[in-house]
Design a protein around this motif. Sequence first.
Motif, PDB file in Angstrom:
ATOM      1  N   TRP A 172       0.711  -0.839  -0.279  1.00  0.00           N
ATOM      2  CA  TRP A 172      -0.419   0.180  -0.285  1.00  0.00           C
ATOM      3  C   TRP A 172       0.766   1.573  -0.208  1.00  0.00           C
ATOM      4  CZ3 TRP A 172      -4.295  -1.290   4.522  1.00  0.00           C
ATOM      5  CH2 TRP A 172      -5.416  -2.248   3.532  1.00  0.00           C
ATOM      6  N   PHE A 173       1.906   1.240   0.962  1.00  0.00           N
ATOM      7  CA  PHE A 173       2.926   2.310   0.964  1.00  0.00           C
ATOM      8  C   PHE A 173       3.604   2.831  -0.659  1.00  0.00           C
ATOM      9  CE2 PHE A 173       6.991   4.280   1.806  1.00  0.00           C
ATOM     10  CZ  PHE A 173       6.396   5.079   2.190  1.00  0.00           C
ATOM     11  N   LEU A 174       3.234   0.972  -0.812  1.00  0.00           N
ATOM     12  CA  LEU A 174       4.858   2.159  -2.037  1.00  0.00           C
ATOM     13  C   LEU A 174       3.497   2.583  -2.918  1.00  0.00           C
ATOM     14  CD1 LEU A 174       7.137  -0.698  -2.292  1.00  0.00           C
ATOM     15  CD2 LEU A 174       7.840   1.467  -1.490  1.00  0.00           C
ATOM     16  N   THR A 175       2.738   2.068  -3.409  1.00  0.00           N
ATOM     17  CA  THR A 175       1.557   2.605  -4.444  1.00  0.00           C
ATOM     18  C   THR A 175       1.253   3.796  -4.264  1.00  0.00           C
ATOM     19  OG1 THR A 175      -0.026   1.359  -3.594  1.00  0.00           O
ATOM     20  CG2 THR A 175       0.711   0.041  -5.332  1.00  0.00           C
ATOM     21  N   SER A 176       1.230   4.275  -2.671  1.00  0.00           N
ATOM     22  CA  SER A 176       0.873   5.683  -2.809  1.00  0.00           C
ATOM     23  C   SER A 176       1.521   6.409  -2.674  1.00  0.00           C
ATOM     24  CB  SER A 176       0.121   5.209  -1.152  1.00  0.00           C
ATOM     25  OG  SER A 176       1.554   5.873   0.227  1.00  0.00           O
ATOM     26  N   THR A 177       2.592   5.732  -3.181  1.00  0.00           N
ATOM     27  CA  THR A 177       4.266   7.283  -3.221  1.00  0.00           C
ATOM     28  C   THR A 177       4.437   6.681  -5.206  1.00  0.00           C
ATOM     29  OG1 THR A 177       5.894   5.427  -3.492  1.00  0.00           O
ATOM     30  CG2 THR A 177       5.038   6.571  -1.362  1.00  0.00           C
ATOM     31  N   GLY A 178       3.551   6.250  -5.707  1.00  0.00           N
ATOM     32  CA  GLY A 178       3.184   5.884  -7.449  1.00  0.00           C
ATOM     33  C   GLY A 178       3.686   4.636  -8.133  1.00  0.00           C
ATOM     34  N   MET A 179       4.280   4.211  -7.010  1.00  0.00           N
ATOM     35  CA  MET A 179       3.994   2.846  -7.948  1.00  0.00           C
ATOM     36  C   MET A 179       3.709   1.812  -8.210  1.00  0.00           C
ATOM     37  SD  MET A 179       7.096   0.249  -6.055  1.00  0.00           S
ATOM     38  CE  MET A 179       8.511   1.624  -6.286  1.00  0.00           C
ATOM     39  N   ASP A 180       3.638   1.593  -9.867  1.00  0.00           N
ATOM     40  CA  ASP A 180       2.684   0.338  -9.940  1.00  0.00           C
ATOM     41  C   ASP A 180       2.587  -0.866  -9.221  1.00  0.00           C
ATOM     42  OD1 ASP A 180       1.304  -1.077 -12.077  1.00  0.00           O
ATOM     43  OD2 ASP A 180       2.418  -2.685 -11.399  1.00  0.00           O
ATOM     44  N   ARG A 181       1.097  -1.419  -8.381  1.00  0.00           N
ATOM     45  CA  ARG A 181       0.484  -2.208  -7.563  1.00  0.00           C
ATOM     46  C   ARG A 181       1.653  -3.588  -7.536  1.00  0.00           C
ATOM     47  NH1 ARG A 181      -4.216  -5.492  -6.743  1.00  0.00           N
ATOM     48  NH2 ARG A 181      -4.958  -4.075  -8.695  1.00  0.00           N
ATOM     49  N   ALA A 182       2.095  -4.289  -9.319  1.00  0.00           N
ATOM     50  CA  ALA A 182       2.257  -5.073  -9.924  1.00  0.00           C
ATOM     51  C   ALA A 182       3.558  -5.096  -9.273  1.00  0.00           C
ATOM     52  CB  ALA A 182       2.021  -5.543 -10.603  1.00  0.00           C
ATOM     53  N   ALA A 184       4.836  -2.699  -6.876  1.00  0.00           N
ATOM     54  CA  ALA A 184       5.462  -2.839  -5.315  1.00  0.00           C
ATOM     55  C   ALA A 184       5.230  -4.610  -5.038  1.00  0.00           C
ATOM     56  CB  ALA A 184       4.208  -2.268  -4.504  1.00  0.00           C
ATOM     57  N   ALA A 185       4.052  -5.531  -5.207  1.00  0.00           N
ATOM     58  CA  ALA A 185       4.368  -6.422  -5.107  1.00  0.00           C
ATOM     59  C   ALA A 185       5.512  -7.407  -5.024  1.00  0.00           C
ATOM     60  CB  ALA A 185       2.818  -7.302  -5.508  1.00  0.00           C
ATOM     61  N   ARG A 186       6.355  -7.259  -6.141  1.00  0.00           N
ATOM     62  CA  ARG A 186       7.076  -7.618  -6.569  1.00  0.00           C
ATOM     63  C   ARG A 186       8.592  -7.174  -5.258  1.00  0.00           C
ATOM     64  NH1 ARG A 186       5.387  -7.371 -11.849  1.00  0.00           N
ATOM     65  NH2 ARG A 186       7.334  -5.986 -11.973  1.00  0.00           N
ATOM     66  N   ALA A 187       8.116  -6.275  -5.448  1.00  0.00           N
ATOM     67  CA  ALA A 187       9.099  -5.043  -4.103  1.00  0.00           C
ATOM     68  C   ALA A 187       9.375  -5.728  -3.428  1.00  0.00           C
ATOM     69  CB  ALA A 187       9.620  -3.653  -4.086  1.00  0.00           C
ATOM     70  N   VAL A 188       8.329  -5.936  -2.606  1.00  0.00           N
ATOM     71  CA  VAL A 188       7.991  -6.677  -1.048  1.00  0.00           C
ATOM     72  C   VAL A 188       8.609  -7.337  -1.062  1.00  0.00           C
ATOM     73  CG1 VAL A 188       6.030  -6.660   0.679  1.00  0.00           C
ATOM     74  CG2 VAL A 188       6.275  -4.936  -0.702  1.00  0.00           C
ATOM     75  N   GLU A 189       8.522  -8.375  -2.003  1.00  0.00           N
ATOM     76  CA  GLU A 189       8.546 -10.361  -2.329  1.00  0.00           C
ATOM     77  C   GLU A 189       9.960  -9.887  -2.099  1.00  0.00           C
ATOM     78  OE1 GLU A 189       8.428 -13.646  -1.347  1.00  0.00           O
ATOM     79  OE2 GLU A 189       6.968 -12.676  -1.090  1.00  0.00           O
ATOM     80  N   ARG A 190      10.902  -9.152  -2.496  1.00  0.00           N
ATOM     81  CA  ARG A 190      12.326  -9.404  -2.692  1.00  0.00           C
ATOM     82  C   ARG A 190      12.328  -9.150  -1.397  1.00  0.00           C
ATOM     83  NH1 ARG A 190      11.642  -7.147  -7.659  1.00  0.00           N
ATOM     84  NH2 ARG A 190      12.290  -5.140  -7.298  1.00  0.00           N
ATOM     85  N   ALA A 191      12.316  -8.522  -0.915  1.00  0.00           N
ATOM     86  CA  ALA A 191      13.150  -7.807   0.350  1.00  0.00           C
ATOM     87  C   ALA A 191      12.249  -8.646   1.720  1.00  0.00           C
ATOM     88  CB  ALA A 191      12.224  -6.050   0.470  1.00  0.00           C
ATOM     89  N   ILE A 192      11.088  -9.360   1.481  1.00  0.00           N
ATOM     90  CA  ILE A 192      10.944  -9.772   3.067  1.00  0.00           C
ATOM     91  C   ILE A 192      11.348 -11.061   2.494  1.00  0.00           C
ATOM     92  CG2 ILE A 192       9.000 -10.581   4.069  1.00  0.00           C
ATOM     93  CD1 ILE A 192       7.066  -8.416   3.799  1.00  0.00           C
ATOM     94  N   GLY A 193      11.032 -12.178   1.340  1.00  0.00           N
ATOM     95  CA  GLY A 193      11.490 -13.041   0.989  1.00  0.00           C
ATOM     96  C   GLY A 193      11.683 -14.513   2.080  1.00  0.00           C
ATOM     97  N   GLY A 194       9.970 -14.865   2.754  1.00  0.00           N
ATOM     98  CA  GLY A 194       9.642 -15.770   3.835  1.00  0.00           C
ATOM     99  C   GLY A 194      11.133 -15.303   4.859  1.00  0.00           C
ATOM    100  N   ARG A 195      11.536 -14.352   5.217  1.00  0.00           N
ATOM    101  CA  ARG A 195      12.431 -14.069   6.179  1.00  0.00           C
ATOM    102  C   ARG A 195      11.421 -13.642   7.461  1.00  0.00           C
ATOM    103  NH1 ARG A 195      15.792  -9.404   3.694  1.00  0.00           N
ATOM    104  NH2 ARG A 195      17.250  -8.877   5.732  1.00  0.00           N
TER     105      ARG A 195
END
Length: 240
Positions: A172-182, A184-195
């Motif tokens: 939500w935060f990333l898309t609120s800054t203007g990022m595409d939703r898809a 943003a979802a990929r960026a979050v998944e890469r950063a968290i990655g099951g951690r």
Amino acid sequence: MPRITYGGIRDWEQCDPARHPFTWDEEEDEHLRSLVREWVPPVLSGMAGGWQGESWCESQVDAIIQERYGTWAWGWNWYHYSGGPIGNWTGGSSSVTTPDETAARVVAALLEWREWLERTAQRFAELAPPPDASPEDRSWHLERACVRLVTHTMDSGADNAWRGQTSIVLGWFLTSTGMDRAEAARAVERAIGGRFKSWVHPERGLIESVGEDLAVGLTGHAPYRDHREWEALERHHDRY
């Protein structure tokens, strides 16, 4: 109105309080209570009946709320045990009791959800990188925002699946800054990655590592550390 989909849940435009005005007064309070009371079964199913009557009541109330208030209201019953921020509702099996008690819980949960959305939107606005930020400055803002928003979700009272709420809020935060939703979802998944794990409170170092990975993945630059230029802003955000 069709029920909001999983994809819709991850769309900040569907939930952003700024896009969905909400007026509440005594008249609206009593009207919603009256609608809820009509759907409470006169005889509850209980454990012996598999909570069928209680679950049915919750589903009917959910339909009423989404029809009356719109997509933003979908999370009124996203209670703590399922990873959500709601404490006034704990699922149909325990929250559906008498008509008056059930109605009171529904109203409290809806208002709690709206308040949480408004508080979350406020945090987004405060943590967003300035539009003209350089890649280095943007990286610092994104790392700090990620750290604080992970803490924001954990402070919501969520347990068990709290990491799911974290993923949604960061998207939500990333898309609120203007990022595409898809994207943003990929960026979050890469950063968290099951951690992040259910029932496990992450150490500060892990949260900061996730924040740094998110920032670097999006900007290609490592965030500043202890930069004096940002001391006042750090203190401002850390007031919570």
